[in-house]
Design a protein around this motif. Structure first.
Motif: not given
Length: 422
Positions: A119-132
């Protein structure tokens, strides 16, 4: 090592040496690793919005990536106003946010953080796993730089507690954004400019980012065109005798008179928003050439006669070369009369102070005399800002604003971040 330690390693390996934040359950161990193991400068805030504002002020002054960190749930919701300001001001920033474990649906701080950030317009990057972790950090930093906006790196707390073997990701190298203009568009632009009797150059933040100030000054001299700037390019031409200052609702009377006389405006790296054009009235009846590195920024707010997409420095140099090749002489717009009028005090207003009230313009004149000329000025939002924004600054990054979302209260955070950067 734990993924929280890997996260700290990844930030340091990407060249991050300053972090602003508020620590909580989900980012506490990462913060501890940054401070104790890596000697990272950590600047703590009393509220998450201030932490993000600090990172934005740091980025605006230093030209580096601003980095902030908060915990999950209300830690992230508290950043929303500042995040929107960063998005609308197109400021690269990384926000490392913790998140609750997806398994804990009844956690009191659980919320859909991806939807909130969207909703803010910011980008989103999830940490997928401990190894990534390292790769995900690099991805978020690369996106912040290329997309020119805040990116939220989301780190679920259960992942941050997992064991992993650290693998360094390649260091993100900022891309050089240098694009040559289409020759036909450049021909049309120069043809229109060369036929103008009273050309004017308007420079925006894009000129600052492209380090194109000298090329723009040379073009102005070739055209005989006075210079003016948007608010975010304030101070760019402070040493030029034909600097009109800010183009728009903050312009002084001499500048407004000159702007009204212009018959052609060469717009370089400015979006021409409602404040810069006074809702389009300042461009009425004039031919407009707009140049920007990003095609999406051209013609958004006003119609233009010629659009040129390209690196601003290269375009300005090419325009100068083309004008010289046809022996184009400068116009008479840069007249001795205009020089004399600009050399006088353009802010010489009558003092309206009384025994109980102080005219803010008078106060700012006093500040201007008392404070060193090498200064950084941070201005919050409010009714006072119309006067405060006209305080002279030595160059564009010395003016730090937090007005993109119209929110009062973000100025102090920006000021602290700017001070850390200095």
């Amino acid at each position: 090592m734990k993924a929280s330690e890997s996260l700290a390693h990844s930030l340091v390996d990407q060249g991050i040496d300053t972090v602003f934040g508020v620590l909580g359950d989900a980012n506490l161990f990462m913060g501890d690793h940054l401070i104790r193991e890596h000697g990272t400068r950590y600047v703590g805030a009393t509220h998450e919005a201030i932490a993000v504002s600090m990172a934005l002020g740091f980025a605006r002054v230093s030209g580096k990536l601003g980095v902030a960190t908060v915990t999950h749930g209300p830690g992230l919701t508290n950043t929303i106003t500042a995040l929107v300001d960063g998005v609308r001001a197109r400021t690269p920033m990384l926000l490392v946010a913790g998140d609750t474990s997806p398994a804990e649906l009844d956690h009191s701080q659980q919320i859909d953080q991806a939807a909130l950030v969207a909703a803010t317009g910011a980008g989103w990057v999830p940490v997928r796993s401990a190894d990534t972790v390292a790769v995900d950090v690099a991805t978020a930093i690369r996106r912040a730089s290329t997309e020119q906006r805040p990116i939220v790196l989301n780190v679920p707390i259960d992942i941050s507690r997992q064991e992993t073997e650290y693998r360094k990701a390649p260091v993100v190298v900022p891309l050089e954004r240098s694009v040559g203009a289409d020759p036909d568009a450049l021909d049309r632009a120069v043809g229109l400019i060369a036929s103008a009797a009273r050309p004017l150059i308007l420079a925006g933040r894009g000129v600052v980012l492209a380090d194109a100030g000298a090329a723009v000054v040379a073009l102005a001299e070739q055209l005989g065109a006075p210079l003016c700037t948007t608010l975010l390019a304030s101070g760019l031409f402070s040493d030029d005798a034909f600097n009109l200052g800010i183009h728009g609702t903050l312009a002084h009377d001499v500048a407004l008179d000159a702007i009204s006389e212009a018959d052609c405006v060469v717009v370089l790296g400015a979006s021409l928003n409602r404040h810069t054009t006074d809702r389009g009235t300042l461009l009425r009846g004039k031919r407009v050439v707009q140049v920007d590195i990003e095609a999406a920024q051209i013609g958004v707010h006003v119609d233009v006669d010629v659009a040129v997409v390209g690196d601003i420095r290269r375009v300005a140099q090419a325009m100068s070369d083309m004008l010289r090749s046809v022996d184009h002489g400068p116009s008479s717009f840069r007249s001795p009369t205009l020089r004399t009028m600009l050399s006088n005090d353009t802010n010489d207003n009558a003092d309206l102070s009384t025994e109980t009230h102080l005219d803010p313009r008078t106060a700012l004149k006093l500040f201007d005399r008392i404070l060193p000329s090498e200064r950084t000025v941070a201005v919050d939002t409010g009714r006072f800002m119309l006067q405060a924004l006209t305080m002279p600054v030595p160059e564009p990054t010395a003016l730090v604003t937090s007005h993109a979302f119209g929110s009062i209260g973000l100025g102090m955070g920006n000021a602290i971040g700017a001070a850390v950067a200095r």
